[in-house]
Design a protein around this motif. Structure first.
Motif, mmCIF file in Angstrom:
data_model
loop_
_atom_site.group_PDB
_atom_site.id
_atom_site.type_symbol
_atom_site.label_atom_id
_atom_site.label_comp_id
_atom_site.label_asym_id
_atom_site.label_seq_id
_atom_site.Cartn_x
_atom_site.Cartn_y
_atom_site.Cartn_z
ATOM 1 N N ALA A 257 0.622 -1.560 0.445
ATOM 2 C CA ALA A 257 0.188 -0.124 -0.066
ATOM 3 C C ALA A 257 1.085 0.922 -0.111
ATOM 4 N N LEU A 258 0.433 2.183 -0.810
ATOM 5 C CA LEU A 258 1.384 3.415 -0.657
ATOM 6 C C LEU A 258 0.243 4.362 0.307
ATOM 7 N N LEU A 259 1.085 4.344 1.665
ATOM 8 C CA LEU A 259 0.963 5.970 2.498
ATOM 9 C C LEU A 259 1.343 6.835 2.657
ATOM 10 N N PRO A 260 1.079 8.053 2.569
ATOM 11 C CA PRO A 260 1.922 9.372 2.492
ATOM 12 C C PRO A 260 3.418 9.269 2.828
ATOM 13 N N GLU A 261 4.125 8.839 3.978
ATOM 14 C CA GLU A 261 4.978 8.472 3.502
ATOM 15 C C GLU A 261 5.729 7.530 2.939
ATOM 16 N N GLY A 262 5.130 6.701 1.849
ATOM 17 C CA GLY A 262 5.648 6.022 1.206
ATOM 18 C C GLY A 262 5.346 4.279 0.782
ATOM 19 N N VAL B 34 -2.339 -1.781 -3.299
ATOM 20 C CA VAL B 34 -3.574 -0.122 -2.763
ATOM 21 C C VAL B 34 -2.722 1.423 -3.205
ATOM 22 N N ILE B 35 -3.454 2.306 -3.425
ATOM 23 C CA ILE B 35 -3.871 3.862 -2.889
ATOM 24 C C ILE B 35 -4.657 4.237 -2.488
ATOM 25 N N ALA B 36 -4.442 6.011 -2.698
ATOM 26 C CA ALA B 36 -5.252 6.146 -2.146
ATOM 27 C C ALA B 36 -6.178 6.602 -2.978
ATOM 28 N N GLY B 37 -7.847 6.603 -3.280
ATOM 29 C CA GLY B 37 -8.398 7.854 -4.635
ATOM 30 C C GLY B 37 -7.883 8.800 -4.024
ATOM 31 N N MET B 38 -8.274 9.092 -5.670
ATOM 32 C CA MET B 38 -8.038 10.774 -6.433
ATOM 33 C C MET B 38 -9.050 11.334 -6.177
ATOM 34 N N PRO B 39 -9.047 12.943 -5.015
ATOM 35 C CA PRO B 39 -10.441 13.954 -5.029
ATOM 36 C C PRO B 39 -10.062 14.911 -6.533
ATOM 37 N N ASN B 40 -10.945 15.079 -7.231
ATOM 38 C CA ASN B 40 -11.085 15.298 -8.052
ATOM 39 C C ASN B 40 -12.027 17.042 -8.201
ATOM 40 N N LEU B 41 -10.670 17.911 -8.501
ATOM 41 C CA LEU B 41 -11.022 19.092 -6.940
ATOM 42 C C LEU B 41 -11.669 20.492 -8.355
ATOM 43 N N ALA C 185 -9.152 21.112 -1.300
ATOM 44 C CA ALA C 185 -10.067 21.983 -1.847
ATOM 45 C C ALA C 185 -11.660 21.632 -1.446
ATOM 46 N N SER C 186 -11.131 20.237 -1.621
ATOM 47 C CA SER C 186 -12.855 19.604 -1.291
ATOM 48 C C SER C 186 -13.182 19.937 0.380
ATOM 49 N N GLY C 187 -12.523 20.165 1.328
ATOM 50 C CA GLY C 187 -12.740 20.500 2.662
ATOM 51 C C GLY C 187 -13.463 19.047 3.114
ATOM 52 N N ARG C 188 -13.312 18.366 2.871
ATOM 53 C CA ARG C 188 -13.014 17.011 3.098
ATOM 54 C C ARG C 188 -12.098 15.592 3.779
ATOM 55 N N PRO C 189 -12.313 15.072 4.958
ATOM 56 C CA PRO C 189 -10.890 14.449 4.849
ATOM 57 C C PRO C 189 -10.387 13.278 3.825
ATOM 58 N N VAL C 190 -9.819 13.562 3.446
ATOM 59 C CA VAL C 190 -10.269 12.501 2.168
ATOM 60 C C VAL C 190 -8.338 12.347 1.664
ATOM 61 N N ALA C 191 -7.125 12.970 2.773
ATOM 62 C CA ALA C 191 -5.960 13.238 2.064
ATOM 63 C C ALA C 191 -5.248 11.985 1.962
ATOM 64 N N GLY C 192 -5.666 10.684 2.244
ATOM 65 C CA GLY C 192 -4.640 9.976 2.052
ATOM 66 C C GLY C 192 -5.000 8.160 3.313
ATOM 67 N N LEU C 193 -4.199 7.395 3.243
ATOM 68 C CA LEU C 193 -4.249 6.787 3.666
ATOM 69 C C LEU C 193 -3.405 6.353 5.499
#
Length: 477
Positions: free
Chosen positions: A25-30, A64-71, A393-401
């Protein structure tokens, strides 16, 4: 009425949340191996740990990688794809494209918009976008008369998002004027026009009908400095802060997209668009500056210092001939940024990231322009930064795993011929820079709920039929 996905949130089987064991899995730190994801009943990650054992947990069938926000999205424009690619004059530009878009928008009925948005959002999910910021400026009936419910079209968009199961930040758009200096609008813009007070009332109506929850938020969007006066901008932003959830609600604005816009702004007030915006508002992390293509050095520095997010839409910007932002300078200044599909001629986050880097290569005439010594893998750097910026940009907590964020993630197809046998450090490079036949995405989860399985969405067939019917009606002579 709750959507099927909102009903699923309350299903007894989901009250305990869920878990997934990820061999990679790809976490924010790698990249990390043997990662256990755990989320609660609301779909929020409560624990993310590497070096675990699977035990009885379900196991991911690929990296597994985080979903991408479409801003940045204009949903209705998806049905226009391919309709403006014939020369009208040797000087075709964004401005001539806009006239064609306005004419197309005149034909849309509420049921058309809902069908287009539903199909589009399913396409986004299948492509790995797990949330979307909808820049929604089609408000009124053809001719400009308000609907019986002033939020009719916004509610249609939200209904479509709920049925698709995508996270959404709806941004009702304020559009007042036809150009800098409060120029009159055209008849073709009548469906967009309103006041700051009518826009805020629309947001209140949306909050009343479909309150904010884990899947949805409401911000506002002053369309642009050419379409909103300084007084209207202040009235909108000040009024937003007085509303429910408004203190930290997102504010998005088109700015400095075309050179003509910059020149017109200079001629009107002696300032460049971003410079003018900075003089009018105290920008912060709640703001998203969509495009911001044409900035000077002082503007780059000021935007970076403000904490605002820059919204990049490389495919649309290329299609419209907007120009190329100096993304190398943008990243070097540590400005936050994300990606959007904008006019929705392409629903492919991989191509947006690829074109972002390739535009820089063409401009600077060298390779790996958007890498850095600390982050030498271009695709990995771009992906993680786009996720983080899009979340802001979305104002939602979707910044990664990570614990506290939504359980929005993608399971890649580890057996895809272009991903198989790659080391972890090569996976995102292969994903972004190797063109695939189809999407190498196997499963997609939003808030821990699986919305795409083996590349398919449960509603894709019915949504496709409704979309096709809507397009047929819109293109009928």
């Amino acid at each position: 009425m709750a959507s099927p996905h909102e009903q699923d949130l309350q299903h007894p089987d989901n009250l305990a949340g869920g878990m997934l064991f990820c061999p990679l899995a790809l976490l924010p730190e790698g990249w990390r191996r043997n990662v256990m994801l755990r989320w609660d009943a609301a779909g929020t990650l409560i624990d993310v740990r590497a070096d675990q054992t699977a035990g009885q947990a379900p196991q991911a069938r690929g990296p597994v990688i985080a979903g991408m926000p479409n801003l940045h999205s204009h949903a209705f424009q998806r049905a226009m794809a391919g309709l403006t690619e014939v020369m009208g004059s040797p000087s075709d530009s964004f401005w001539s494209w806009r006239k064609l878009m306005y004419r197309f928008a005149q034909r849309l009925q509420p049921e058309h918009l809902e069908a287009i948005a539903r199909h589009l959002y399913i396409e986004m999910l299948k492509a790995g976008y797990t949330s979307v910021c909808e820049f929604h400026y089609l408000h009124h009936a053809p001719g400009g008369a308000p609907y019986a419910d002033p939020a009719e079209l916004g509610l249609r968009v939200m209904q479509a998002a709920g049925e698709a199961g995508i996270g959404v930040t709806l941004l009702p758009v304020l559009y007042q004027y036809g150009g800098f200096g409060s120029q009159p609008t055209s008849a073709e813009q009548a469906r967009f026009i309103g006041s700051a007070q009518s826009l805020l009332a629309m947001r209140e109506r949306l909050l009343q009908a479909l309150p904010e929850n884990a899947l949805r938020r409401y911000g506002v969007a002053p369309h642009s400095l050419r379409a909103v006066s300084p007084a209207g901008l202040e009235e909108l932003v000040s009024g937003l802060r007085q509303q429910s959830g408004g203190q930290d609600a997102p504010v998005h604005i088109h700015v400095a997209e075309q050179e003509r816009e910059v020149n017109d702004c200079l001629a009107w007030c002696g300032q460049r668009p971003v410079q003018l915006l900075l003089s009018l508002q105290a920008l912060d992390a709640r703001w998203c500056l969509v495009h911001a293509t044409h900035m000077d050095q002082a503007e780059y520095q000021a935007v970076a210092a403000s904490g605002a997010v820059v919204g990049l839409c490389p495919t649309t910007e290329a299609n419209l001939g907007d120009g190329i932002i100096d993304a190398a300078r943008l990243l070097a200044s540590n400005t936050r940024w994300g990606i959007g599909s904008d006019s929705n001629i392409a629903i492919n986050l991989r191509s947006e990231l690829r074109l972002l880097e390739y535009g820089q290569r063409l401009h600077h005439r060298r390779r790996n322009v958007l890498a850095s010594e600390a982050e030498p893998v271009v695709a990995e750097r771009l992906y993680l930064q786009a996720v983080a910026g899009g979340a802001s940009a979305s104002g939602r907590p979707v910044a990664g795993l990570a614990a506290g964020q939504r359980a929005d993630f993608i399971v890649l197809d580890g057996e895809d011929i272009n991903l198989a046998e790659r080391s972890p450090e090569q996976i995102l490079s292969a994903l972004v820079f190797c063109e695939h036949d189809g999407q190498p995405i196997r499963d997609v989860h939003v808030g821990g709920r699986q919305v795409v399985r083996d590349g398919h969405h449960a509603l894709e067939d019915s949504a496709r039929r409704a979309y096709r019917s809507a397009v047929a009606a819109l293109l009928k002579d």
